[in-house]
Design an enzyme around this catalytic site. Sequence first.
Site, mmCIF file in Angstrom:
data_model
loop_
_atom_site.group_PDB
_atom_site.id
_atom_site.type_symbol
_atom_site.label_atom_id
_atom_site.label_comp_id
_atom_site.label_asym_id
_atom_site.label_seq_id
_atom_site.Cartn_x
_atom_site.Cartn_y
_atom_site.Cartn_z
ATOM 1 C CB CYS A 8 28.140 23.768 -31.084
ATOM 2 S SG CYS A 8 28.916 24.979 -29.998
ATOM 3 N NE ARG A 14 26.066 25.936 -33.425
ATOM 4 C CZ ARG A 14 26.454 25.177 -34.431
ATOM 5 N NH1 ARG A 14 25.549 24.680 -35.266
ATOM 6 N NH2 ARG A 14 27.729 24.901 -34.622
ATOM 7 C CG ASP A 120 28.002 28.713 -35.290
ATOM 8 O OD1 ASP A 120 27.718 29.523 -34.384
ATOM 9 O OD2 ASP A 120 29.105 28.148 -35.373
#
Length: 154
Positions: A8, A14, A120
């Site tokens: 990420c 994440r 996100d």
Amino acid sequence: MIHVAFVCLGNICRSPMAEAIMRQRLQERGISDIKVHSRGTGRWNLGEPPHNGTQKILQKYHIPYDGMVSELFEPDDDFDYIIAMDQSNVDNIKQINPNLQGQLFKLLEFSNMEESDVPDPYYTNNFEGVFEMVQSSCDNLIDYIVKDANLKER
């Protein structure tokens, strides 16, 4: 040994969440031939532990994340499967390593969801929703890797 990296942007929300969930699912399924990593494409959080929101959601579901710190996706990283959280991550990965050898996917390619990108939670604060997206994709990802790499489950 098969190496899987979740990627990420900052490697604090994440991708470490996915790494922790995937490790737990592999352990539960008795698969020891897959090593899981996570990386970020940005340098802002290097060496930092997962975001508090990620820690809280992993604690809620009793998923260990001990020792995890943010690491950078590097041009010489050698992973068999690279799992990006969104299209921006895919683009960044290809820019960092244009000669990528491993298989590159977006995580939600392994889900039954209409969405293609994992949002996100650093910006949305929806750690629960991201957890559900990641968790629902991990078993299908494991199934794919087990078949693709001809691995055995116990």
